[in-house]
Motif scaffolding. Structure first.
Motif, PDB file in Angstrom:
ATOM      1  N   ASN A  83       0.830  -1.204   0.000  1.00 12.22           N
ATOM      2  CA  ASN A  83       0.000   0.000   0.000  1.00 12.22           C
ATOM      3  C   ASN A  83       0.865   1.255   0.000  1.00 12.22           C
ATOM      4  O   ASN A  83       0.354   2.371   0.096  1.00 12.22           O
ATOM      5  CB  ASN A  83      -0.915  -0.022   1.238  1.00 12.22           C
ATOM      6  N   SER A  90       1.626  -4.260  -6.693  1.00 15.12           N
ATOM      7  CA  SER A  90       0.163  -4.291  -6.781  1.00 15.12           C
ATOM      8  C   SER A  90      -0.425  -4.219  -5.378  1.00 15.12           C
ATOM      9  O   SER A  90       0.240  -4.538  -4.385  1.00 15.12           O
ATOM     10  CB  SER A  90      -0.296  -5.577  -7.466  1.00 15.12           C
ATOM     11  N   SER A  91      -1.673  -3.796  -5.308  1.00 17.46           N
ATOM     12  CA  SER A  91      -2.413  -3.805  -4.054  1.00 17.46           C
ATOM     13  C   SER A  91      -3.505  -4.865  -4.129  1.00 17.46           C
ATOM     14  O   SER A  91      -3.911  -5.278  -5.221  1.00 17.46           O
ATOM     15  CB  SER A  91      -3.060  -2.434  -3.788  1.00 17.46           C
ATOM     16  N   VAL A  95     -11.948  -2.681  -3.743  1.00 17.34           N
ATOM     17  CA  VAL A  95     -11.636  -1.484  -4.516  1.00 17.34           C
ATOM     18  C   VAL A  95     -12.888  -1.039  -5.263  1.00 17.34           C
ATOM     19  O   VAL A  95     -13.735  -1.861  -5.627  1.00 17.34           O
ATOM     20  CB  VAL A  95     -10.502  -1.773  -5.533  1.00 17.34           C
ATOM     21  N   GLY A 113      -9.035   2.526  -3.307  1.00 18.85           N
ATOM     22  CA  GLY A 113      -8.973   1.466  -2.314  1.00 18.85           C
ATOM     23  C   GLY A 113      -9.917   1.755  -1.160  1.00 18.85           C
ATOM     24  O   GLY A 113      -9.962   2.881  -0.655  1.00 18.85           O
ATOM     25  N   ASN A 119      -5.183  -0.902   1.184  1.00 15.83           N
ATOM     26  CA  ASN A 119      -5.098  -0.366  -0.179  1.00 15.83           C
ATOM     27  C   ASN A 119      -5.619   1.065  -0.316  1.00 15.83           C
ATOM     28  O   ASN A 119      -5.864   1.533  -1.421  1.00 15.83           O
ATOM     29  CB  ASN A 119      -5.857  -1.279  -1.154  1.00 15.83           C
ATOM     30  N   MET A 122      -4.256   3.729  -2.967  1.00 26.00           N
ATOM     31  CA  MET A 122      -4.232   3.444  -4.398  1.00 26.00           C
ATOM     32  C   MET A 122      -4.408   4.697  -5.251  1.00 26.00           C
ATOM     33  O   MET A 122      -3.690   4.895  -6.233  1.00 26.00           O
ATOM     34  CB  MET A 122      -5.305   2.413  -4.765  1.00 26.00           C
ATOM     35  N   ILE A 127      -2.487   4.286  -8.845  1.00 21.81           N
ATOM     36  CA  ILE A 127      -2.728   2.919  -9.313  1.00 21.81           C
ATOM     37  C   ILE A 127      -4.077   2.939 -10.017  1.00 21.81           C
ATOM     38  O   ILE A 127      -5.114   3.157  -9.380  1.00 21.81           O
ATOM     39  CB  ILE A 127      -2.729   1.922  -8.145  1.00 21.81           C
ATOM     40  N   CYS A 152      -0.247  -0.827 -11.541  1.00 17.73           N
ATOM     41  CA  CYS A 152      -1.541  -0.630 -12.202  1.00 17.73           C
ATOM     42  C   CYS A 152      -2.102  -1.944 -12.756  1.00 17.73           C
ATOM     43  O   CYS A 152      -1.354  -2.884 -13.019  1.00 17.73           O
ATOM     44  CB  CYS A 152      -1.409   0.373 -13.343  1.00 17.73           C
TER      45      CYS A 152
END
Length: 231
Positions: A83, A90-91, A95, A113, A119, A122, A127, A152
């Motif tokens: 995060n 990546s998270s 979302v 997020g 997250n 984001m 992202i 992303c």
């Protein structure tokens, strides 16, 4: 072209998470759910679109993970998630998609997020979901995996803003408040439904019962009183 069916337990869990977050102000489209299973190798399709109306997976696509999420010497496997800003990972987690904007990769979709500490950065990390030239079958044929992003959700340009065999442009389906669940493959216990508290049994001596008892007592006393005059 390799494909993989979605883990039914992950689908069940994603639906439970949707129920948990559907009242969030960022969730506006209740028909579709986007589910990404990062435990699947990137050479296989691992982004799934679930239609709640017909209750089936209607689309599946390749999707990239962050370059620093990759396993050592295995770029197609995602094993690390973050995060943190500039982590290039990546998270995971719940979302919501946002609006469309024009960026480096053309028309892209913002991501928000919903889980603090997991997250929620984001959007600040930028992202997003966009198309990329390194996510396609030709890249897989040459390298054995798809290219990696800076965190992303990059997808094939051919299905992003053009019609494909699976339907219309993906961007039009996922934009503006669609719930997404991004998984590392570690499926936890399903959230338990909130049970309504059981109603307590009424006490024996309620107000109405007391009134009834008083009336009965008065009636008996009056009966005894009038019986004296009859003697």
């Amino acid at each position: 072209m390799k494909t993989m069916r979605m883990n039914p337990k992950l689908l069940e869990y994603a639906l439970a998470k949707f129920a948990e977050f559907k009242s969030h102000k960022k969730i506006k489209n209740y028909r579709y759910i986007i589910i990404v299973d990062y435990s699947i190798h990137s050479s296989r399709k691992r982004l799934f679109v679930y239609d709640r109306k017909v209750k089936i997976i209607i689309r599946s696509h390749h999707v990239a993970h962050g370059i620093n999420s990759s396993a050592f010497r295995e770029p197609g496997k995602a094993v690390k998630f973050s995060n943190k800003n500039m982590s290039k990972c990546s998270s995971i987690g719940a979302v919501a998609t946002g609006g469309v904007y024009i960026g480096r990769f053309g028309r892209s979709v913002n991501l928000h997020g919903l889980e603090p500490g997991i997250n929620n950065n984001m959007f600040k990390r930028r992202i997003v979901m966009h198309h990329s030239k390194y996510v396609n079958d030709d890249f897989i044929d040459r390298h054995g995996y798809i290219g990696r992003s800076w965190g992303c959700l990059a997808v094939d340009k051919a299905i992003w803003h053009k019609k494909s065999r699976q339907g219309g442009p993906l961007i039009d389906l996922v934009k503006n408040g669609v719930f997404c669940y991004l998984s590392d493959g570690n499926i936890k216990e399903l959230p338990k439904p909130i049970e309504k508290p059981k109603r307590k049994p009424k006490p024996i001596y309620e107000a109405d019962t007391v009134k009834e008892n008083i009336l009965v007592l008065i009636f008996r006393l009056l009966s005894k009183f009038f019986s004296l005059f009859k003697r």
